[in-house]
Design a protein around this motif. Structure first.
Motif, PDB file in Angstrom:
ATOM      1  N   GLU A  77       0.832  -1.207   0.000  1.00 22.58           N
ATOM      2  CA  GLU A  77       0.000   0.000   0.000  1.00 22.58           C
ATOM      3  C   GLU A  77       0.870   1.262   0.000  1.00 22.58           C
ATOM      4  OE1 GLU A  77      -3.939  -1.651   2.455  1.00 22.58           O
ATOM      5  OE2 GLU A  77      -2.547  -0.213   3.375  1.00 22.58           O
ATOM      6  N   MET A  78       1.893   1.242   0.801  1.00 28.32           N
ATOM      7  CA  MET A  78       2.773   2.420   0.864  1.00 28.32           C
ATOM      8  C   MET A  78       3.475   2.640  -0.474  1.00 28.32           C
ATOM      9  SD  MET A  78       4.321   1.740   4.692  1.00 28.32           S
ATOM     10  CE  MET A  78       5.312   3.194   4.839  1.00 28.32           C
ATOM     11  N   VAL A  87       1.389  12.160   8.078  1.00 30.48           N
ATOM     12  CA  VAL A  87       1.251  10.794   8.614  1.00 30.48           C
ATOM     13  C   VAL A  87      -0.221  10.386   8.575  1.00 30.48           C
ATOM     14  CG1 VAL A  87       1.389   9.389  10.709  1.00 30.48           C
ATOM     15  CG2 VAL A  87       3.321  10.850  10.057  1.00 30.48           C
ATOM     16  N   HIS A  88      -1.083  11.308   9.005  1.00 26.35           N
ATOM     17  CA  HIS A  88      -2.525  11.031   9.046  1.00 26.35           C
ATOM     18  C   HIS A  88      -3.078  10.760   7.642  1.00 26.35           C
ATOM     19  CE1 HIS A  88      -6.767  11.387  10.158  1.00 26.35           C
ATOM     20  NE2 HIS A  88      -6.890  12.217   9.115  1.00 26.35           N
ATOM     21  N   VAL A  89      -2.742  11.634   6.680  1.00 25.14           N
ATOM     22  CA  VAL A  89      -3.288  11.490   5.325  1.00 25.14           C
ATOM     23  C   VAL A  89      -2.735  10.238   4.659  1.00 25.14           C
ATOM     24  CG1 VAL A  89      -3.386  12.539   3.026  1.00 25.14           C
ATOM     25  CG2 VAL A  89      -3.729  13.953   5.064  1.00 25.14           C
ATOM     26  N   CYS A 112      -3.529   4.364   3.009  1.00 31.08           N
ATOM     27  CA  CYS A 112      -2.841   3.084   3.240  1.00 31.08           C
ATOM     28  C   CYS A 112      -3.343   2.504   4.573  1.00 31.08           C
ATOM     29  CB  CYS A 112      -1.330   3.284   3.305  1.00 31.08           C
ATOM     30  SG  CYS A 112      -0.603   4.075   1.878  1.00 31.08           S
ATOM     31  N   PRO A 113      -4.586   2.071   4.638  1.00 33.58           N
ATOM     32  CA  PRO A 113      -5.169   1.669   5.932  1.00 33.58           C
ATOM     33  C   PRO A 113      -4.426   0.533   6.614  1.00 33.58           C
ATOM     34  CG  PRO A 113      -6.579   1.033   4.086  1.00 33.58           C
ATOM     35  CD  PRO A 113      -5.548   1.945   3.532  1.00 33.58           C
ATOM     36  N   PRO A 143      -0.875   1.737  10.996  1.00 34.03           N
ATOM     37  CA  PRO A 143      -0.255   1.541  12.314  1.00 34.03           C
ATOM     38  C   PRO A 143       1.274   1.545  12.287  1.00 34.03           C
ATOM     39  CG  PRO A 143      -1.967  -0.105  11.890  1.00 34.03           C
ATOM     40  CD  PRO A 143      -1.686   0.572  10.601  1.00 34.03           C
ATOM     41  N   PHE A 144       1.854   1.419  11.079  1.00 34.82           N
ATOM     42  CA  PHE A 144       3.313   1.260  10.982  1.00 34.82           C
ATOM     43  C   PHE A 144       4.016   2.471  10.360  1.00 34.82           C
ATOM     44  CE2 PHE A 144       1.123  -2.812  10.480  1.00 34.82           C
ATOM     45  CZ  PHE A 144       1.586  -3.488  11.602  1.00 34.82           C
ATOM     46  N   VAL A 145       3.218   3.421   9.863  1.00 30.73           N
ATOM     47  CA  VAL A 145       3.819   4.623   9.283  1.00 30.73           C
ATOM     48  C   VAL A 145       4.506   5.420  10.383  1.00 30.73           C
ATOM     49  CG1 VAL A 145       3.343   6.824   8.139  1.00 30.73           C
ATOM     50  CG2 VAL A 145       2.163   4.754   7.387  1.00 30.73           C
TER      51      VAL A 145
END
Length: 463
Positions: free
Chosen positions: A39-40, A69-71, A76-77, A81-83
């Motif tokens: 996703e990233m 980070v939020h956007v 990338c749901p 949690p890992f971003v």
């Protein structure tokens, strides 16, 4: 260069940094799903909607990194949690800046090499054309037009060397944590120091930097900015020197910068052919040289592990330094591709001064013909002052040689006067110096850039 320092490039680079951090963390054992990595990787570029969302989030949170980070997490749901896991804001902001510094230098170096190549062509063409030299901006011994150009080229070669060194010296901040201690990453890897070091090395490797800085505070040392901006400021001095010389030569009407068919020099004085390109170079180079002072002051006031008074300053200083250097190189390329030389004007100016410069040759020729050096010296002195009076007080031409021709004392060398006054005999080794310099110094320095010259277009200032 504008694209490099755009928001689109900055924020997509942040995403690339988060991606490579996650890749390295997964390789070293953290349970990050493959789907999160995918996703990233698929969302490195921001669309207009995401840019607007990040701007709105930043207004609310007052924090640019957390807004992104939020956007990033919303698109990338699985990865959300890992971003940014274990990282501080400077992981993305500082590492991104180092990436931009390196890419910016990569843009400048070929352009600088191209300017050197264009000037080398000019120097080769005019290597044997005598011209009046100037010291203290007063007439001096002759040089050649091409030899004078090598003075500009030599300084630009040093700039090429210095900028290359700065580029090769650049390291990565890497993965250092909030105050540079890597404490958060040590916690992530359950106290395994080897894995934390491996993480730092792996992320650095993924961005193809030669090394990670061994120690940092929260930021990389701002002395690095000095190391990068110093050669750019030094280049600004080279640009000023070259452009100033051209402005003076334009005043003398010996050389002109490019002047287009429909170009207007003055709204009132229709005849004017102002050296506006060279003037612009001097103006912008002054700005670039002074930018360095910001980097010096910023580096000196970084309290302890960091303060935030560097941020707004650097967001101006670094992009503007690179953008200014980029424009200067475009201007110098345009100037060097269109320099116009006026040999007749140059010859006339030489003719006005050469008789005085030839007096020593005349004395030596008379001595070889059997004359007394002291008597000859006195006669030349008197005739020289008479000729100078004609030039300075009456506004006439230098008639020293005519006076020598009419003086029977100099009859033994009258037939030799023309050869004694050949301008080419006064330029020493200027032509040979140009040949040697271009062959031994310029050609090797430009060799890495030769392939790029084949597709290089002439600089267009209309854009």
């Amino acid at each position: 260069m504008s694209l490099l320092f755009s928001n689109a490039t900055r924020f997509s680079t942040w995403r690339e940094l988060w991606l490579n951090l996650a890749i390295a963390e997964k390789e070293l054992g953290l349970p990050i799903p493959d789907q999160a990595i995918a996703e990233m990787r698929d969302n490195l570029k921001l669309n207009e909607e995401q840019m607007k969302a990040a701007a709105e989030e930043e207004k609310k949170r007052r924090h640019d990194v957390m807004a992104h980070v939020h956007v990033f997490g919303t698109v990338c749901p699985t990865a959300a949690p890992f971003v940014h896991l274990g990282a501080t804001s400077c992981y993305v902001t500082d590492n991104a800046d180092l990436i931009f510094l390196r890419r910016g230098l990569d843009i400048l170096l070929p352009k600088l090499a191209l300017v050197i190549q264009r000037l080398s062509t000019f120097a080769e063409k005019y290597k044997s054309l005598p011209t009046l030299g100037f010291t203290h901006m007063q007439p001096a011994q002759l040089t050649t037009v091409g030899k004078r150009a090598t003075l500009w080229i030599q300084e630009l070669l040093w700039d090429l060397r210095n900028i290359t060194r700065a580029r090769e010296d650049l390291g990565f901040r890497g993965v250092k944590g909030t105050t540079g201690t890597q404490a958060s990453f040590l916690q992530l890897f359950d106290g395994d120091h080897d894995k934390v070091e491996a993480l730092d090395e792996r992320v650095t490797q993924l961005f193809d930097f030669p090394y990670a800085m061994p120690v940092t505070g929260q930021t990389y040392s701002r002395k690095v900015d000095i190391d990068v901006l110093s050669p750019l400021a030094s280049f600004a001095a080279s640009a000023t020197k070259m452009a100033t010389d051209i402005r003076l030569l334009c005043h003398l009407k010996e050389i002109e910068e490019p002047f287009e068919k429909d170009q207007i020099g003055s709204s009132a004085m229709a005849y004017k052919r102002n050296p506006m390109r060279s003037e612009r170079v001097c103006s912008l180079a002054r700005w670039l040289g002074n930018i360095l002072h910001n980097a010096h002051e910023t580096a000196g006031v970084q309290w302890m592990e960091r303060t935030l008074d560097d941020s707004a300053n650097r967001r101006l200083t670094i992009p503007e330094a690179f953008l200014t250097a980029d424009v200067l190189l475009t201007l110098l390329q345009n100037i060097s591709e269109g320099l116009v030389v006026y040999p007749a004007i140059i010859a006339r100016r030489i003719a006005g001064e050469l008789p005085f410069m030839a007096t020593e040759n005349i004395i030596m020729a008379m001595v070889r013909a059997g004359g007394d050096r002291q008597i000859c010296h006195e006669k030349i002195r008197v005739l020289s002052h008479q000729a100078a009076s004609v030039v300075k007080e009456q506004g006439g031409e230098n008639d020293l040689i005519d006076r020598v021709r009419k003086d029977e004392y100099f009859a033994p060398i009258h037939a030799k006067l023309d050869s004694l006054l050949d301008p080419r005999s006064f330029t020493g080794r200027a032509e040979q110096q140009v040949d040697s310099f271009l062959q031994k110094w310029v050609e090797p320095a430009l060799q890495p850039y030769r392939e790029g010259f084949k597709n290089a277009k002439q600089a267009d200032l209309a854009v």
